[in-house]
Design a protein around this motif. Structure first.
Motif, PDB file in Angstrom:
ATOM      1  N   GLN A  21       0.789  -1.587  -0.066  1.00 45.06           N
ATOM      2  CA  GLN A  21       0.344  -0.298   0.046  1.00 45.06           C
ATOM      3  C   GLN A  21       0.912   1.375  -0.155  1.00 45.06           C
ATOM      4  OE1 GLN A  21      -3.018   0.409   3.071  1.00 45.06           O
ATOM      5  NE2 GLN A  21      -3.742   2.295   2.832  1.00 45.06           N
ATOM      6  N   PHE A  22       0.304   2.691  -0.436  1.00 44.87           N
ATOM      7  CA  PHE A  22       1.484   3.748  -0.949  1.00 44.87           C
ATOM      8  C   PHE A  22       1.063   4.850   0.034  1.00 44.87           C
ATOM      9  CE2 PHE A  22       1.542   1.961  -5.142  1.00 44.87           C
ATOM     10  CZ  PHE A  22       3.013   2.211  -5.159  1.00 44.87           C
ATOM     11  N   LEU A  23       2.120   5.133   0.562  1.00 49.91           N
ATOM     12  CA  LEU A  23       1.878   6.503   1.526  1.00 49.91           C
ATOM     13  C   LEU A  23       1.826   7.613   1.611  1.00 49.91           C
ATOM     14  CD1 LEU A  23       1.380   6.514   5.056  1.00 49.91           C
ATOM     15  CD2 LEU A  23       3.870   6.427   4.884  1.00 49.91           C
ATOM     16  N   LYS A  24       2.140   7.386  -0.168  1.00 56.90           N
ATOM     17  CA  LYS A  24       2.412   9.177  -0.778  1.00 56.90           C
ATOM     18  C   LYS A  24       2.670   7.791  -2.355  1.00 56.90           C
ATOM     19  CE  LYS A  24       5.234  13.111  -2.255  1.00 56.90           C
ATOM     20  NZ  LYS A  24       4.998  11.612  -3.491  1.00 56.90           N
ATOM     21  N   PHE A  25       1.998   8.940  -3.174  1.00 52.04           N
ATOM     22  CA  PHE A  25       2.507   8.455  -4.282  1.00 52.04           C
ATOM     23  C   PHE A  25       3.187  10.085  -5.239  1.00 52.04           C
ATOM     24  CE2 PHE A  25      -1.678   6.930  -3.928  1.00 52.04           C
ATOM     25  CZ  PHE A  25      -1.083   5.034  -4.373  1.00 52.04           C
ATOM     26  N   SER A  26       3.871   9.764  -6.244  1.00 48.99           N
ATOM     27  CA  SER A  26       4.711  11.073  -7.128  1.00 48.99           C
ATOM     28  C   SER A  26       3.613  11.779  -7.383  1.00 48.99           C
ATOM     29  CB  SER A  26       5.351  10.078  -8.200  1.00 48.99           C
ATOM     30  OG  SER A  26       6.015  10.762  -9.559  1.00 48.99           O
ATOM     31  N   GLY A  27       3.956  13.231  -7.626  1.00 46.32           N
ATOM     32  CA  GLY A  27       3.609  13.744  -7.532  1.00 46.32           C
ATOM     33  C   GLY A  27       2.282  14.428  -6.857  1.00 46.32           C
ATOM     34  N   SER A  28       1.882  14.115  -6.171  1.00 45.36           N
ATOM     35  CA  SER A  28       1.531  14.955  -4.561  1.00 45.36           C
ATOM     36  C   SER A  28       2.761  15.619  -3.695  1.00 45.36           C
ATOM     37  CB  SER A  28       1.251  13.765  -3.814  1.00 45.36           C
ATOM     38  OG  SER A  28       1.902  12.516  -2.736  1.00 45.36           O
ATOM     39  N   THR A  29       1.659  16.007  -2.765  1.00 48.41           N
ATOM     40  CA  THR A  29       2.685  16.927  -1.912  1.00 48.41           C
ATOM     41  C   THR A  29       2.527  16.435  -0.281  1.00 48.41           C
ATOM     42  OG1 THR A  29       2.114  19.277  -3.251  1.00 48.41           O
ATOM     43  CG2 THR A  29       2.828  19.342  -0.649  1.00 48.41           C
ATOM     44  N   ASP A  30       3.002  16.382  -0.015  1.00 51.96           N
ATOM     45  CA  ASP A  30       3.017  15.049   1.394  1.00 51.96           C
ATOM     46  C   ASP A  30       4.041  15.901   2.711  1.00 51.96           C
ATOM     47  OD1 ASP A  30       3.010  13.792   3.386  1.00 51.96           O
ATOM     48  OD2 ASP A  30       3.206  12.156   2.539  1.00 51.96           O
ATOM     49  N   THR A  31       3.108  16.721   3.812  1.00 54.88           N
ATOM     50  CA  THR A  31       4.426  17.293   4.413  1.00 54.88           C
ATOM     51  C   THR A  31       4.348  16.998   5.799  1.00 54.88           C
ATOM     52  OG1 THR A  31       3.188  18.730   4.669  1.00 54.88           O
ATOM     53  CG2 THR A  31       4.212  19.887   3.519  1.00 54.88           C
ATOM     54  N   ASN A  32       3.956  15.562   6.113  1.00 51.14           N
ATOM     55  CA  ASN A  32       4.039  14.602   7.064  1.00 51.14           C
ATOM     56  C   ASN A  32       5.262  14.194   7.935  1.00 51.14           C
ATOM     57  OD1 ASN A  32       1.223  15.557   7.538  1.00 51.14           O
ATOM     58  ND2 ASN A  32       0.787  13.999   6.552  1.00 51.14           N
ATOM     59  N   VAL A  33       5.168  14.626   8.701  1.00 53.04           N
ATOM     60  CA  VAL A  33       6.238  13.434   9.139  1.00 53.04           C
ATOM     61  C   VAL A  33       5.806  11.687   9.758  1.00 53.04           C
ATOM     62  CG1 VAL A  33       8.312  12.860  10.831  1.00 53.04           C
ATOM     63  CG2 VAL A  33       7.711  15.120   9.937  1.00 53.04           C
ATOM     64  N   TYR A  34       6.419  10.964   9.337  1.00 51.88           N
ATOM     65  CA  TYR A  34       6.360   9.409  10.072  1.00 51.88           C
ATOM     66  C   TYR A  34       7.063   8.788  10.735  1.00 51.88           C
ATOM     67  CZ  TYR A  34       3.134  10.511   5.719  1.00 51.88           C
ATOM     68  OH  TYR A  34       2.070  10.923   4.726  1.00 51.88           O
ATOM     69  N   PHE A  35       6.438   8.394  11.848  1.00 51.23           N
ATOM     70  CA  PHE A  35       7.407   7.234  12.773  1.00 51.23           C
ATOM     71  C   PHE A  35       7.202   5.947  12.557  1.00 51.23           C
ATOM     72  CE2 PHE A  35       7.920   5.178  16.305  1.00 51.23           C
ATOM     73  CZ  PHE A  35       8.973   4.858  16.688  1.00 51.23           C
TER      74      PHE A  35
END
Length: 172
Positions: A21-35
């Motif tokens: 499963q994807f947490l982020k896709f190319s072309g998207s903006t993601d400003t979260n920090v993940y632990f």
């Protein structure tokens, strides 16, 4: 210590990811920090001919799409679960609020950034070596846990070699 402090001081939203499963896709903006609480993920780009893994994350790691996080712009990176994973997500806004709440937290952020820059320099050096053996030995020395957490086919891609070459190197 850093992770314990961050876990106590920030609001973390729990996300459960299935294998692949994807947490982020190319072309998207993601400003979260993940632990990463459990499981493992890979960060990669797809250059039309093949996927190129640039980083892994596994239990106890913090990951981020750093270019998107810093610029608030879309990124070419994908973040995908390698196996079922539980990740905690904190927003950039909450993260910066925490960082800016004290001098100690600001020093912590500087330390995280310095570590990230040093990791990136080591990764760039890895890619400059023509010898698969040297690349393998450098990564094994730097991140032995990687070989316990991540399947060989992904490590081989990360090291820019075939799975067969990696297998031969591990046996020797």
């Amino acid at each position: 210590m850093i992770l314990e402090l961050l876990q106590k001081e920030l609001y973390w939203e729990t996300k459960k990811l299935r294998r692949n499963q994807f947490l982020k896709f190319s072309g998207s903006t993601d400003t979260n920090v993940y632990f990463i609480e459990e499981g493992s993920v890979r960060i990669f780009i797809d250059d039309d001919s093949e996927e190129r893994i640039i980083r892994f994350g596994y239990k106890g790691n913090i990951i981020v799409s750093i270019d998107s996080f810093l610029s608030d712009q879309p990124s070419e990176f994908y973040i995908q679960a390698i196996k079922s994973s539980i990740v905690k997500a904190a927003s950039k806004q909450d993260f910066y609020k925490f960082i800016n709440s004290s001098i100690e937290n600001l020093k912590l952020w500087n330390s995280i950034l310095e570590d990230l820059v040093l990791q990136q320099i080591e990764r760039e050096k890895d890619l400059l070596y023509n010898s698969p053996k040297i690349r393998y030995e450098r990564v094994l020395k730097r991140s032995p846990q990687l070989f316990q957490e991540i399947p060989n086919k992904y490590i081989a891609n990360y090291l820019r070699m075939s799975p067969e070459t990696l297998s031969r190197l591990k046996k020797s």
